[in-house]
Design an enzyme around this catalytic site. Structure first.
Site, mmCIF file in Angstrom:
data_model
loop_
_atom_site.group_PDB
_atom_site.id
_atom_site.type_symbol
_atom_site.label_atom_id
_atom_site.label_comp_id
_atom_site.label_asym_id
_atom_site.label_seq_id
_atom_site.Cartn_x
_atom_site.Cartn_y
_atom_site.Cartn_z
ATOM 1 N N THR A 113 0.841 -1.204 0.000
ATOM 2 C CA THR A 113 0.000 0.000 0.000
ATOM 3 C C THR A 113 0.872 1.248 0.000
ATOM 4 O OG1 THR A 113 -1.690 -1.219 1.181
ATOM 5 C CG2 THR A 113 -1.859 1.183 1.238
ATOM 6 N N CYS A 138 26.482 3.979 8.139
ATOM 7 C CA CYS A 138 26.017 2.594 8.241
ATOM 8 C C CYS A 138 27.081 1.700 8.857
ATOM 9 C CB CYS A 138 25.646 2.059 6.869
ATOM 10 S SG CYS A 138 24.391 3.057 6.108
HETATM 11 N N1 PLP Z 1 23.502 4.302 -1.570
HETATM 12 C C1 PLP Z 1 24.293 5.245 -1.019
HETATM 13 C C2 PLP Z 1 25.478 5.734 -1.784
HETATM 14 C C3 PLP Z 1 23.999 5.725 0.257
HETATM 15 O O1 PLP Z 1 24.800 6.635 0.808
HETATM 16 C C4 PLP Z 1 22.873 5.223 0.941
HETATM 17 C C5 PLP Z 1 22.552 5.690 2.319
HETATM 18 O O2 PLP Z 1 23.435 5.948 3.114
HETATM 19 C C6 PLP Z 1 22.076 4.259 0.324
HETATM 20 C C7 PLP Z 1 22.429 3.819 -0.929
HETATM 21 C C8 PLP Z 1 20.866 3.678 1.001
HETATM 22 O O3 PLP Z 1 19.796 4.599 1.005
HETATM 23 P P1 PLP Z 1 18.619 4.453 2.089
HETATM 24 O O4 PLP Z 1 19.181 4.907 3.389
HETATM 25 O O5 PLP Z 1 17.537 5.367 1.591
HETATM 26 O O6 PLP Z 1 18.197 3.037 2.093
#
Ligand code: PLP
Length: 386
Positions: A239, A330
């Site tokens: 959705t 991350c």
């Molecule tokens: N790709 C890159 C280069 C990113 O820096 C990030 C996020 O840090 C992502 C993908 C993932 O994006 P999202 O946080 O929206 O899942």
């Protein structure tokens, strides 16, 4: 005193106009867009308009936009969708400095039996198009994925040249770009790049988290990994959150409009921050391309001081009032060295010591001045104690 926030590559605060628009829509009686009653029809209309606005901002056709739950999901849909469609004998190729969303998709594909290959980069993080072509040929790639701009060191790849080299391979792979960090920072030129698929995320632009979109060039067929209610042309079931998608479209429009002025401002601010630090800490390393190289993100500084742990540094900076990242956000929850810095040839010790400062829509000159003061006050004693 308000903390200085220089972590926009991790996420950018909501733009005030986007926040106001989102709040208005959250109160707007939007139903399930598949419902036939008035609330449903209203939600459907909001989505239709959001899609048109995203497409117009990127200069593409609205049927080519698939909304998703963010950059990671767009990337998985693109790569696993391309791999599924191509069949198990066809491989996937990417660079060693891709985001974990891409590396993770390649791991899933490998577990399903697809050959995969990661291509090395040079000391500034650049990919050689010829290396991509050789890897694509070796594994009969069904798709090649290249990051337009790196989240950690800011290297901007020669996207059009890489795409041309990949397209010349037989069998021809699809070319996907992770444009998550490029959008709003450097021009996004989907037609000129000559690619097939591109992934985007709203929360790096001052839009809401949990929203992204995939551009799928007309004529490209994906076999989506998820099945369900058939939403988003059958590619992304579930959705639809109409209010979030509309807010993302507004963030995109505002960001694209401001991109070149913002880039000039960030570039000057980054130079000032770097010059002020380098004069006091001459051994401070700058990772990625040099500041006078146009092939870098204008808002990103990746710094390093040998022997200083990036995680400890970020904690000290936070306590002193500066929000930044150790390498990529991350990876910063773990003690692992940055795979990006290691791919540049840095040893494990230096690859743990990266500090990323990234500027965004609300970064003022005053913020930069304070950031320099805080960085000096935290870095100088750390350096003395080594
Ligand atoms: N790709 C890159 C280069 C990113 O820096 C990030 C996020 O840090 C992502 C993908 C993932 O994006 P999202 O946080 O929206 O899942």
């Amino acid at each position: 005193m308000r903390a200085v926030y220089l972590d926009h590559n991790a996420t950018s605060p909501l733009l005030p106009a986007v926040r106001a628009h989102l709040v208005e829509l959250l109160d707007a009686d939007l139903g399930n867009p598949s419902s036939l009653h008035e609330s449903g029809r209203r939600a459907r209309h909001v989505i239709d308009v959001a899609r048109e606005r995203v497409a117009a901002a990127l200069g593409v056709h609205e049927t080519e936009i698939v909304f998703t739950a963010g950059g990671t999901e767009s990337i998985q849909l693109a790569l696993l969708g391309a791999a599924n469609a191509a069949g198990r004998t066809r491989g996937l190729v990417a660079s060693r400095i891709e985001h974990s969303a891409v590396l993770g998709a390649l791991e899933v594909a490998a577990a399903l039996g697809h050959p995969t290959e990661l291509v090395p980069v040079d000391a500034h993080g650049f990919v050689d198009p010829a290396e991509i072509a050789r890897a694509a040929a070796r594994c009969a790639a069904g798709a090649v994925s290249i990051q337009v701009a790196n989240n950690e060191i800011g290297t901007v790849q020669p996207t059009a040249a890489i795409a041309a080299a990949a397209r010349a391979c037989a069998p021809r792979p699809l070319v996907h770009c992770d444009a998550v960090q490029a959008l709003g920072r450097v021009p996004v030129e989907l037609a000129r790049w000559g690619i097939d698929l591109a992934s985007f995320s709203a929360h790096k632009l001052g839009g809401p988290s949990g929203v992204g979109w995939l551009w799928v060039r007309r004529g490209v067929a994906l076999a989506p990994p998820m099945r369900g209610g058939g939403q988003e042309h059958g590619l992304r079931p579930g959705t639809e959150p109409a209010a979030l998608w509309s807010a993302a479209a507004l963030a995109l429009e505002l960001t694209v409009r401001e991109q070149s002025a913002a880039a000039a401002r960030w570039s000057a601010q980054c130079r000032r921050i770097h010059a002020a630090l380098a004069s006091e800490l001459p051994e401070l390393a700058l990772h990625g391309p040099p500041l006078d190289d146009a092939r870098r993100l204008p808002n990103t500084l990746s710094l390093g001081l040998a022997g200083v742990d990036g995680k400890i540094l970020v904690t000290k900076l936070d306590l002193a009032g500066l929000r930044a990242s150790a390498g990529s956000a991350c990876a910063s929850g773990s003690a692992a060295p940055s795979h990006v810095l290691q791919a540049l040839g840095l040893d494990e010790n230096r690859a743990r010591g990266g500090l990323r400062v990234s500027l965004g829509w609300n970064t003022s000159d005053e913020d930069c001045k304070r950031a320099v003061e805080i960085l000096r006050s935290v870095l100088s004693p750390l350096r003395a104690s080594r």
